[in-house]
Design a protein around this motif. Structure first.
Motif, PDB file in Angstrom:
ATOM      1  N   HIS A  26       0.849  -1.203   0.000  1.00 38.80           N
ATOM      2  CA  HIS A  26       0.000   0.000   0.000  1.00 38.80           C
ATOM      3  C   HIS A  26       0.880   1.248   0.000  1.00 38.80           C
ATOM      4  N   THR A 165      -2.268  -1.120  -3.427  1.00 37.74           N
ATOM      5  CA  THR A 165      -3.336  -0.128  -3.305  1.00 37.74           C
ATOM      6  C   THR A 165      -2.710   1.240  -3.044  1.00 37.74           C
ATOM      7  N   THR A 221      -7.633   3.019  -3.595  1.00 43.01           N
ATOM      8  CA  THR A 221      -7.841   2.319  -4.866  1.00 43.01           C
ATOM      9  C   THR A 221      -7.861   0.817  -4.649  1.00 43.01           C
ATOM     10  N   PRO A 222      -8.360   0.053  -5.621  1.00 47.04           N
ATOM     11  CA  PRO A 222      -8.107  -1.388  -5.644  1.00 47.04           C
ATOM     12  C   PRO A 222      -6.618  -1.625  -5.939  1.00 47.04           C
ATOM     13  N   PRO A 289     -15.485  -1.944 -11.468  1.00 49.50           N
ATOM     14  CA  PRO A 289     -15.091  -2.047 -10.071  1.00 49.50           C
ATOM     15  C   PRO A 289     -14.964  -0.730  -9.312  1.00 49.50           C
ATOM     16  N   LEU A 290     -15.001   0.398 -10.009  1.00 48.02           N
ATOM     17  CA  LEU A 290     -14.738   1.673  -9.339  1.00 48.02           C
ATOM     18  C   LEU A 290     -16.040   2.449  -9.112  1.00 48.02           C
ATOM     19  N   ILE A 345      -8.043  -4.081 -14.471  1.00 47.58           N
ATOM     20  CA  ILE A 345      -8.376  -5.161 -13.526  1.00 47.58           C
ATOM     21  C   ILE A 345      -7.338  -6.277 -13.666  1.00 47.58           C
ATOM     22  N   TYR A 447      -7.760  -8.391 -10.545  1.00 48.98           N
ATOM     23  CA  TYR A 447      -6.808  -7.593  -9.759  1.00 48.98           C
ATOM     24  C   TYR A 447      -5.409  -8.196  -9.758  1.00 48.98           C
TER      25      TYR A 447
END
Length: 898
Positions: A26, A165, A221-222, A289-290, A345, A447
């Motif tokens: 992250h 992320t 974020t993802p 996804p967002l 993705i 992802y």
């Protein structure tokens, strides 16, 4: 550096890839931006998994960044602090942070580094861009990180495999707007007396106390690759709407941002976005996804949740209809939205697998009148085949471990050939099964990262076929096949060999045996058309039983990525059949046929006269639906010949006479006006006809367009500068005008009424026939042109025979300055093609080769090899075709006089 892309074994990948003993999980990234001083800086806190014991951490960082204090915290241990983190490898863009106590394997750690820098002016990294407000220059800032420029904005693990992320915080002047991948979680004016995180307070303490700052904190974020991170700061305005997504039922807000002067032109892009996004959710069968999707109309890049692009990629003036502008916006936006799934993705493990360009599926549903499947043949299939016919080509997948080389392979092969190969596969297995396979692939790697084999596995699961076996050579081998057709007593005999545009392949070059879907079109006794999708040429030669007494053709609908060579007799029959009103051959068949014949004449496999014979046969055909695409193919093919013979006045005069004979009658029939509600086929045909007549230098058409430009420059009224004729009007003004027209076009470039005017004027102004004005334009390019516009200027100059050699000399004389100016991006490869790709003599070839002999060509070696091969091929082409072409033109002239 991977400066030798062909023939030599790749260097050890370990040298060019970051060690995996430490992995980012992250990023908490804070970025401050000052659009007055044009500085930025920040702090990044990166949460890490210590996979193996580590006494140093190596990550990516550009030497543009000034690094401050670095610290490492590990599972509550005392921090190890340092005065600075040092760039240890400038070429590979790496920084190493060392510390005395090793971090144990299996632990968690956090690395913090602060940094600052000037905003770049080079269209990559975190860079500035200028705009005009009330005659004053102002700036905004935005990111473009693909492929390896996130490291120019903040220290990071800048490889697509190393997903993490991101939580992004932006600090900016309070009157500006901040946008990023995710929605804002909160935004507030900065109050120095309020309680803030210690790190944030320390960071903001360095900023001017006389300026009111604001803080925008975005949602997390993802997991995503670093190159997809995006943020921008500027005086942006936006239009918005929302769509209800078909799978999730969620309402997703959509916004298009632009500077205030352009916000009124984003409506069409917003409409396209609202139609495309839900369709892709259905096609991929995976929820978007967002929580939002923004577009910033300013360089095109599919950043997750925040698409960015140049003005002319997203803006359409609603008061100035321009079909090219609408198509460009639709194609760019649909393509970038597709990447929200395919690429974002699921992301390639490394840059050697750049894939998928399936916007045609969506645009066909939204704009059926555009016939994007036919446009695809011109925009992608033929362009890819032209480049891939060279020995200096490369496979779709290029094994090159050095990320610094990646920009060289962002070309027609990585995109257009890949898109064409996937289109061929989709047609072979059926679009429904193909998309089902894509969905299976995406769901298996949500992802995560993938390689090409993973995509083939997904489509194999959907179809029950071994797609890897069928497709592997198409993406891993250089080139494509030429299918030679001979007729037998029982049908046809076909053979495949690698196609090269200048000579036959040698044994080593001709090893590949592709699996070729022949798509044989035949007609039965009742006149019914049948296309055999089971006919596969999976060996060097094979025979197929068909009735050759009736019409037939291979590569029906031009779905395959290959050329087809018929006997002269069969080619004549196909051309004649294609010219009939009720022909069994479609528009796409005819487009593919004319492009094939042109390529075969280039390669010396057919006489050049055969191309013009086909064109002459088709010249009087009826105005069938979408006839303009056939005419566009004709014009493109003749223009290629005209460019080759630019120094032979007799032949160019003959070619222009032929062009006038083909296109002026269409102009006389269709006129110059574009009434509201007119069918798109007529709009496109008129535009193509006027463009052809200008190329043929017809006096009546030239006078008409000159008059329209003169009226505009005298009155400021642009009502007669139809958007669909804008480019031709500007070219005509420059080519047949002088100082007044040149100055007027420069004025348009510097202060365009609408976004489409600027690139049109940039490409047109180089058409001037005055050598002194050409030299003046060179000085303008060096001193006043924006970086992103320089190649456009050069492309316009390349199309002008008067300027062609002067352009090559200009590049050579200013090589050091241009190389330095574009040192941090990939622009030099485009200069090579523009400045040298139009040359045609042995002296030219020798001069170019000598000039680059002592240069470091590692940033553009592929483009240089292709430019040199193009010159060499053109020399051979002229020597091979001159007599045949001269004889045909002489015969045509006599027939025309009768």
């Amino acid at each position: 550096m991977c400066s030798e892309p062909f023939g030599s074994p790749p260097a050890s990948q370990d040298k060019y890839r970051l060690p995996l003993n430490v992995k980012p999980q992250h990023y908490d990234l804070t970025i401050w931006t000052d659009l007055k001083s044009l500085d930025f800086g920040g702090l990044v806190a990166i949460d890490l998994d210590i996979v193996q014991e580590a006494s140093a951490i190596i990550l990516n960082c550009s030497d543009d960044l000034n690094l401050g204090e670095a610290s490492i915290f590990c599972d509550g241990l005392e921090a190890n602090k340092f005065q600075s983190a040092q760039i240890t490898d400038k070429d590979l863009g790496r920084v190493t942070v060392k510390f005395p106590a090793a971090l144990p394997a299996g632990t968690k750690a956090q690395l913090k580094i602060n940094f600052n820098a000037k905003l770049r002016g080079s269209m990559n990294g975190y860079y500035k861009s200028a705009w005009q407000r009330d005659g004053q220059t102002e700036y905004y800032a935005l990111t473009h990180f693909q492929p390896i420029d996130a490291r120019a904005a903040f220290p990071c693990w800048d490889e697509p495999l190393l997903k993490a992320t991101f939580t992004i915080t932006m600090v900016s002047r309070s009157e500006t707007v901040n946008i990023s991948n995710m929605p804002a979680a909160w935004e507030d004016v900065y109050d120095p007396s309020s309680s803030h995180n210690t790190d944030l307070s320390s960071l903001l303490s360095t900023l001017s106390k006389d300026i009111q700052w604001k803080i925008t904190r975005f949602e997390e974020t993802p997991p995503m690759s670093s190159y997809l991170v995006a943020f921008a700061n500027g005086p942006f305005e936006h239009l918005e709407t929302a769509v209800v997504m078909p799978l999730s039922g969620r309402t997703v807000p959509l916004r298009i941002y632009a500077t205030p002067d352009n916000i009124h032109q984003v409506g069409f892009c917003l409409d396209v976005t609202a139609k495309v996004l839900p369709l892709y959710e259905t096609i991929f069968n995976i929820e978007y996804p967002l929580p939002k999707l923004d577009t910033l109309a300013v360089s095109a890049m599919e950043n997750w949740g925040l698409i960015t692009g140049r003005n002319n990629a997203f803006l359409v003036d609603p008061k100035k209809p321009n079909i090219d502008a609408r198509k460009r916006v639709g194609q760019v936006q649909a393509h970038e939205i597709a990447h929200m799934w395919f690429g974002n993705i699921t992301t390639m493990e490394w840059w050697d697998t750049l894939y998928l360009n399936e916007e045609a599926i969506v645009l066909s549903a939204i704009f059926p009148e555009w016939d994007v499947n036919s446009i695809f043949i011109t925009d992608h299939v033929n362009g890819a085949l032209v480049l891939d016919a060279k020995r200096s080509s490369h496979p779709i997948e290029v094994e090159c471990p050095d990320a610094n080389f990646i920009n060289q392979i962002f070309d027609s092969l990585s995109y257009s050939k890949a898109a064409s190969v996937l289109r061929m596969l989709s047609n072979y297995v059926g679009e429904e099964k193909f998309l089902e396979g894509v969905s299976i692939y995406l769901k298996a790697h949500l992802y995560g990262n993938s390689i090409t084999r993973d995509l083939w596995n997904g489509i194999s699961a959907a179809t029950g076929q071994d797609i890897y076996k069928f497709m592997d050579d198409w993406v891993t081998k250089i080139g494509f096949p030429l299918i030679t057709v001979t007729e037998t007593a029982t049908g046809i005999h076909v053979r495949q060999d690698r196609f090269l545009d200048n000579s036959a392949p040698n044994a080593e070059e001709n090893k590949t045996i592709w699996n070729v879907p022949l798509e044989i079109l035949t007609v039965d006794k009742d006149g019914q058309v049948y296309i055999d999708k089971t006919a596969i040429l999976d060996e060097r030669e094979k025979s197929f039983p068909i009735d050759t007494s009736r019409s037939f053709k291979l590569n029906a609908e031009t779905m395959g990525l290959y050329r087809v060579l018929y006997t002269p007799e069969r080619l004549a029959k196909i051309a004649a059949e294609a010219a009939t009103a009720d022909s069994v051959f479609s528009l796409k068949d005819r487009m593919g046929l004319i492009y094939d014949v042109a390529a075969l004449t280039d390669a010396g496999l057919a006489p050049l006269s055969s191309l013009f014979t086909v064109i002459d046969v088709w010249r009087n055909e009826p105005n069938c639906k979408r006839l303009y695409m056939v005419w566009l193919s004709v014009w493109s093919s003749i223009s290629t010949v005209l460019r080759a013979y630019w120094e032979n006045k007799k032949i160019t005069d003959g070619l222009r006479a032929l062009i006038r004979a083909l296109f002026v009658p269409l102009v006389q029939r269709l006129g110059y006006e574009f009434p509201d509600g007119e069918a798109i086929d007529v709009v496109e045909l008129r535009k193509t006809a006027v463009g052809g007549a200008v190329s043929g230098r017809d006096e009546s058409v030239v006078r008409e367009l000159q008059g329209r430009f003169t009226e505009y420059t005298k009155t400021g009224d642009d009502s007669r500068i139809a958007g669909n004729l804008q480019q031709m009007i500007f070219v005509t003004a420059a080519r047949f005008g002088g100082r007044a027209e040149f100055d007027a076009l420069i004025k348009i470039i510097e202060n365009p009424v609408n976004p489409s005017m600027k690139p049109a004027a940039i490409q047109a102004v180089g058409s001037t026939q005055d050598v002194e004005l050409v030299r003046e334009l060179f000085a303008y390019i060096l001193t006043k042109a924006r970086d992103q516009d320089v190649v456009l200027f050069c492309m316009g100059l390349k199309s002008n025979p008067v300027a062609r050699r002067l352009l090559a000399k200009f590049f050579q004389d200013n090589y050091d300055a241009l190389s330095k100016r574009f040192a941090t991006n990939s622009m030099l490869k485009y200069f090579i093609e523009a400045c040298f790709g139009g040359l045609s003599t042995q002296a030219d070839y020798d001069d170019v080769e000598t000039f680059f002999k002592d240069k470091d060509t590692s940033r553009y070696s592929m483009a240089l090899a292709q430019a040199l091969e193009t010159i060499r091929a053109r020399i051979a082409y002229i020597g091979r075709t001159k007599d045949d072409l001269s004889a045909w033109l002489a015969g045509w002239e006599k027939r025309s006089e009768q």
